[in-house]
Design a protein around this motif. Structure first.
Motif, PDB file in Angstrom:
ATOM      1  N   CYS A  83      -4.346  52.891  33.010  1.00 30.71           N
ATOM      2  CA  CYS A  83      -5.339  53.840  32.478  1.00 30.71           C
ATOM      3  C   CYS A  83      -6.739  53.256  32.551  1.00 30.71           C
ATOM      4  O   CYS A  83      -7.701  53.946  32.875  1.00 30.71           O
ATOM      5  CB  CYS A  83      -4.998  54.188  31.036  1.00 30.71           C
ATOM      6  N   THR A  84      -6.833  51.986  32.203  1.00 30.92           N
ATOM      7  CA  THR A  84      -8.099  51.267  32.270  1.00 30.92           C
ATOM      8  C   THR A  84      -7.769  49.783  32.282  1.00 30.92           C
ATOM      9  O   THR A  84      -6.730  49.367  31.757  1.00 30.92           O
ATOM     10  CB  THR A  84      -9.020  51.627  31.091  1.00 30.92           C
ATOM     11  N   SER A  85      -8.644  48.981  32.881  1.00 34.60           N
ATOM     12  CA  SER A  85      -8.353  47.554  32.976  1.00 34.60           C
ATOM     13  C   SER A  85      -9.633  46.783  33.249  1.00 34.60           C
ATOM     14  O   SER A  85     -10.653  47.358  33.671  1.00 34.60           O
ATOM     15  CB  SER A  85      -7.337  47.275  34.094  1.00 34.60           C
ATOM     16  N   ILE A  86      -9.568  45.477  33.001  1.00 34.11           N
ATOM     17  CA  ILE A  86     -10.603  44.541  33.418  1.00 34.11           C
ATOM     18  C   ILE A  86      -9.901  43.297  33.947  1.00 34.11           C
ATOM     19  O   ILE A  86      -8.735  43.043  33.598  1.00 34.11           O
ATOM     20  CB  ILE A  86     -11.572  44.164  32.272  1.00 34.11           C
ATOM     21  N   PRO A  87     -10.562  42.500  34.775  1.00 31.06           N
ATOM     22  CA  PRO A  87      -9.953  41.243  35.210  1.00 31.06           C
ATOM     23  C   PRO A  87      -9.607  40.369  33.998  1.00 31.06           C
ATOM     24  O   PRO A  87     -10.367  40.325  33.023  1.00 31.06           O
ATOM     25  CB  PRO A  87     -11.046  40.597  36.066  1.00 31.06           C
ATOM     26  N   ILE A  88      -8.473  39.712  34.067  1.00 33.72           N
ATOM     27  CA  ILE A  88      -8.050  38.886  32.939  1.00 33.72           C
ATOM     28  C   ILE A  88      -9.075  37.786  32.661  1.00 33.72           C
ATOM     29  O   ILE A  88      -9.215  37.328  31.525  1.00 33.72           O
ATOM     30  CB  ILE A  88      -6.649  38.285  33.202  1.00 33.72           C
ATOM     31  N   ASN A 121       1.206  66.239  18.084  1.00 33.21           N
ATOM     32  CA  ASN A 121      -0.203  66.617  18.226  1.00 33.21           C
ATOM     33  C   ASN A 121      -1.094  65.457  17.815  1.00 33.21           C
ATOM     34  O   ASN A 121      -2.023  65.609  17.020  1.00 33.21           O
ATOM     35  CB  ASN A 121      -0.501  67.866  17.395  1.00 33.21           C
ATOM     36  N   GLY A 122      -0.830  64.296  18.365  1.00 30.76           N
ATOM     37  CA  GLY A 122      -1.522  63.089  17.961  1.00 30.76           C
ATOM     38  C   GLY A 122      -2.743  62.779  18.807  1.00 30.76           C
ATOM     39  O   GLY A 122      -3.152  63.548  19.679  1.00 30.76           O
ATOM     40  N   ALA A 123      -3.311  61.600  18.530  1.00 28.84           N
ATOM     41  CA  ALA A 123      -4.498  61.159  19.265  1.00 28.84           C
ATOM     42  C   ALA A 123      -4.667  59.662  19.062  1.00 28.84           C
ATOM     43  O   ALA A 123      -4.203  59.100  18.061  1.00 28.84           O
ATOM     44  CB  ALA A 123      -5.752  61.895  18.790  1.00 28.84           C
ATOM     45  N   ILE A 124      -5.349  59.017  20.011  1.00 32.20           N
ATOM     46  CA  ILE A 124      -5.710  57.611  19.888  1.00 32.20           C
ATOM     47  C   ILE A 124      -7.150  57.433  20.319  1.00 32.20           C
ATOM     48  O   ILE A 124      -7.615  58.072  21.276  1.00 32.20           O
ATOM     49  CB  ILE A 124      -4.786  56.695  20.725  1.00 32.20           C
ATOM     50  N   ASN A 125      -7.861  56.581  19.596  1.00 35.53           N
ATOM     51  CA  ASN A 125      -9.212  56.154  19.962  1.00 35.53           C
ATOM     52  C   ASN A 125      -9.239  54.639  19.797  1.00 35.53           C
ATOM     53  O   ASN A 125      -9.134  54.136  18.672  1.00 35.53           O
ATOM     54  CB  ASN A 125     -10.249  56.831  19.078  1.00 35.53           C
ATOM     55  N   TYR A 126      -9.367  53.923  20.902  1.00 35.68           N
ATOM     56  CA  TYR A 126      -9.267  52.456  20.887  1.00 35.68           C
ATOM     57  C   TYR A 126     -10.482  51.833  21.540  1.00 35.68           C
ATOM     58  O   TYR A 126     -10.985  52.333  22.558  1.00 35.68           O
ATOM     59  CB  TYR A 126      -8.006  52.016  21.642  1.00 35.68           C
ATOM     60  N   ARG A 127     -10.944  50.744  20.955  1.00 32.88           N
ATOM     61  CA  ARG A 127     -12.051  49.984  21.522  1.00 32.88           C
ATOM     62  C   ARG A 127     -11.811  48.497  21.296  1.00 32.88           C
ATOM     63  O   ARG A 127     -11.371  48.087  20.216  1.00 32.88           O
ATOM     64  CB  ARG A 127     -13.376  50.386  20.870  1.00 32.88           C
ATOM     65  N   ALA A 128     -12.096  47.693  22.318  1.00 35.35           N
ATOM     66  CA  ALA A 128     -12.047  46.240  22.204  1.00 35.35           C
ATOM     67  C   ALA A 128     -13.387  45.678  22.660  1.00 35.35           C
ATOM     68  O   ALA A 128     -13.933  46.115  23.680  1.00 35.35           O
ATOM     69  CB  ALA A 128     -10.922  45.671  23.070  1.00 35.35           C
ATOM     70  N   TYR A 129     -13.910  44.702  21.903  1.00 32.58           N
ATOM     71  CA  TYR A 129     -15.198  44.131  22.266  1.00 32.58           C
ATOM     72  C   TYR A 129     -15.239  42.646  21.908  1.00 32.58           C
ATOM     73  O   TYR A 129     -14.522  42.172  21.022  1.00 32.58           O
ATOM     74  CB  TYR A 129     -16.344  44.873  21.563  1.00 32.58           C
ATOM     75  N   ASP A 130     -16.067  41.914  22.623  1.00 35.75           N
ATOM     76  CA  ASP A 130     -16.343  40.508  22.341  1.00 35.75           C
ATOM     77  C   ASP A 130     -17.157  40.453  21.051  1.00 35.75           C
ATOM     78  O   ASP A 130     -18.203  41.103  20.955  1.00 35.75           O
ATOM     79  CB  ASP A 130     -17.126  39.912  23.520  1.00 35.75           C
ATOM     80  N   ILE A 131     -16.701  39.672  20.069  1.00 36.13           N
ATOM     81  CA  ILE A 131     -17.414  39.670  18.789  1.00 36.13           C
ATOM     82  C   ILE A 131     -18.823  39.100  18.896  1.00 36.13           C
ATOM     83  O   ILE A 131     -19.654  39.333  18.012  1.00 36.13           O
ATOM     84  CB  ILE A 131     -16.635  38.919  17.684  1.00 36.13           C
ATOM     85  N   LEU A 132     -19.116  38.362  19.976  1.00 37.73           N
ATOM     86  CA  LEU A 132     -20.471  37.862  20.187  1.00 37.73           C
ATOM     87  C   LEU A 132     -21.360  38.905  20.853  1.00 37.73           C
ATOM     88  O   LEU A 132     -22.574  38.730  20.925  1.00 37.73           O
ATOM     89  CB  LEU A 132     -20.440  36.590  21.038  1.00 37.73           C
ATOM     90  N   LYS A 133     -20.747  39.993  21.358  1.00 36.83           N
ATOM     91  CA  LYS A 133     -21.500  41.073  22.001  1.00 36.83           C
ATOM     92  C   LYS A 133     -20.961  42.413  21.504  1.00 36.83           C
ATOM     93  O   LYS A 133     -20.390  43.193  22.271  1.00 36.83           O
ATOM     94  CB  LYS A 133     -21.379  40.970  23.522  1.00 36.83           C
ATOM     95  N   PRO A 134     -21.131  42.700  20.226  1.00 34.28           N
ATOM     96  CA  PRO A 134     -20.476  43.870  19.625  1.00 34.28           C
ATOM     97  C   PRO A 134     -20.954  45.211  20.155  1.00 34.28           C
ATOM     98  O   PRO A 134     -20.278  46.224  19.974  1.00 34.28           O
ATOM     99  CB  PRO A 134     -20.801  43.723  18.134  1.00 34.28           C
ATOM    100  N   SER A 178     -21.280  45.980  23.317  1.00 31.57           N
ATOM    101  CA  SER A 178     -20.672  46.243  24.625  1.00 31.57           C
ATOM    102  C   SER A 178     -19.158  46.224  24.501  1.00 31.57           C
ATOM    103  O   SER A 178     -18.593  45.326  23.863  1.00 31.57           O
ATOM    104  CB  SER A 178     -21.113  45.189  25.645  1.00 31.57           C
ATOM    105  N   SER A 179     -18.487  47.189  25.101  1.00 35.44           N
ATOM    106  CA  SER A 179     -17.033  47.271  25.048  1.00 35.44           C
ATOM    107  C   SER A 179     -16.410  46.569  26.238  1.00 35.44           C
ATOM    108  O   SER A 179     -16.905  46.673  27.371  1.00 35.44           O
ATOM    109  CB  SER A 179     -16.578  48.733  25.033  1.00 35.44           C
ATOM    110  N   LEU A 180     -15.312  45.873  25.988  1.00 37.17           N
ATOM    111  CA  LEU A 180     -14.501  45.319  27.062  1.00 37.17           C
ATOM    112  C   LEU A 180     -13.537  46.368  27.598  1.00 37.17           C
ATOM    113  O   LEU A 180     -13.377  46.526  28.809  1.00 37.17           O
ATOM    114  CB  LEU A 180     -13.716  44.107  26.565  1.00 37.17           C
ATOM    115  N   LEU A 181     -12.874  47.079  26.687  1.00 32.77           N
ATOM    116  CA  LEU A 181     -11.951  48.147  27.047  1.00 32.77           C
ATOM    117  C   LEU A 181     -12.076  49.275  26.036  1.00 32.77           C
ATOM    118  O   LEU A 181     -12.266  49.017  24.840  1.00 32.77           O
ATOM    119  CB  LEU A 181     -10.501  47.656  27.045  1.00 32.77           C
ATOM    120  N   THR A 182     -11.960  50.501  26.491  1.00 39.76           N
ATOM    121  CA  THR A 182     -11.834  51.654  25.603  1.00 39.76           C
ATOM    122  C   THR A 182     -10.743  52.553  26.161  1.00 39.76           C
ATOM    123  O   THR A 182     -10.480  52.570  27.371  1.00 39.76           O
ATOM    124  CB  THR A 182     -13.141  52.461  25.494  1.00 39.76           C
ATOM    125  N   TYR A 183     -10.108  53.306  25.248  1.00 35.43           N
ATOM    126  CA  TYR A 183      -9.103  54.275  25.696  1.00 35.43           C
ATOM    127  C   TYR A 183      -8.977  55.376  24.655  1.00 35.43           C
ATOM    128  O   TYR A 183      -8.903  55.100  23.455  1.00 35.43           O
ATOM    129  CB  TYR A 183      -7.740  53.610  25.912  1.00 35.43           C
TER     130      TYR A 183
END
Length: 314
Positions: free
Chosen positions: A231-236, A255-268, A270-275
């Motif tokens: 669905c989404t990816s970044i280089p490891i 009838n569910g939903a998901i909202n996900y975000r991952a970010y570097d805590i030193l760069k809050p 900017s997102s690394l991954l979202t879905y």
């Protein structure tokens, strides 16, 4: 160590250093060298001699096929409040030495993800009706953890140290989960599953709904229900060696939903991954995170810290 639990929020606050041995390496651990590398652990939750599970609180549990320790997170990982764990993983396909017949249904269900009979004996109010079983089955999708190579048998041995929310969330409820991770540099990915987190359902489908894996040289989100392999990816390389904060809000059920975000805590900012996705998110569902992978030649040593977990029901 620090634990916090309220009616709406449960914070089982910990960090975990998980050392997973390559498939060709015996499952042994040098405690002295481990202490030098990760600071000194202060207690033992699991000794690694067999597959074990336990409770951090009534609503937060762990499973471990390796050695799991408390205490000893280094400051450089920037995980403030924690419980620490480390160990060489053994295969979860090896028989547990525990006399499981002496365990109550809730403990059995928390130990074995696929023991749905024990789960619904412990939580009969969550038992799906025949209608909801049919509805959920029609939304199962075509995937599962399996062997990771498109086949379903024979399953590979597994290595696991995971933490999980407990009990599973029922259809119609909404939770926000937050936690931090630090995957240490040096992990070698394969084309087989290596879950860093998974949304695990226990309804008529069973198994994962959505996963984040270290796989094929990437940190990749897969959605098994919606048939999205990548669905989404970044280089490891962009994921390892940094403290990542995860924020996930899920509404469970058809009838569910998901909202996900991952970010570097030193760069809050900017997102690394979202879905984001809508539709079936399963029922009697737990969020699980840590390290869980199939054992194949080519597996490398892998170490990860996880901590600062907060769970909120809306």
């Amino acid at each position: 160590m620090h634990f916090l639990a309220t009616a709406s929020t449960a914070a089982a606050i910990f960090a975990t250093a998980v050392t997973a041995a390559p498939a060709t390496t015996p499952a042994t651990l040098d405690n002295l060298s481990l202490a030098k590398r990760f600071a000194t652990p202060t207690g033992t939750l699991a000794d690694g001699s067999y597959y074990q599970s336990g409770s951090i609180s009534a609503i937060f549990r762990w499973q471990s096929s390796g050695q799991l320790y408390s205490g000893g997170c280094l400051p450089k990982y920037r995980i403030k409040q924690y419980e620490t764990a480390a160990g060489m993983l053994e295969s979860t396909t090896k028989p547990a030495r525990l006399l499981t017949r002496s365990m109550d249904p809730e403990d059995l269900a928390a130990m074995y993800d696929d023991d749905l009979d024990s789960y619904f004996e412990a939580f009969p109010e969550q038992l799906p009706s025949e209608l909801s079983k049919r509805q959920v089955t029609s939304n199962c999708g075509g995937g599962g953890t399996g062997t990771g190579n498109g086949t379903t048998s024979p399953p590979a041995p597994r290595q696991r140290i995971e933490f999980l929310s407990w009990p599973g969330a029922v259809a119609g409820t909404t939770y926000t989960y937050q936690w931090s991770t630090y995957l240490v540099n040096g992990v070698v990915t394969t084309n087989h599953f290596f879950h860093m987190w998974q949304i695990l359902r226990r309804d008529a489908c069973g198994g994962p709904v959505i996963t984040l894996d270290a796989k094929g040289g990437k940190a990749v989100i897969s959605d098994l229900v919606r048939g999205c392999v990548e669905c989404t990816s970044i280089p490891i390389s962009q994921w390892v060696g940094k403290t990542v904060r995860h924020v996930m809000t899920v509404t469970f059920g058809i009838n569910g939903a998901i909202n996900y975000r991952a970010y570097d805590i030193l760069k809050p900012q900017s997102s690394l991954l979202t879905y984001q996705a809508t539709g079936d998110m399963g029922s009697s569902t737990s969020i699980k995170f840590g390290m869980y992978r199939a054992v194949y030649p080519g597996n490398s040593d892998a170490r990860s810290f996880v901590g600062d977990y907060v769970q909120t029901k809306h």
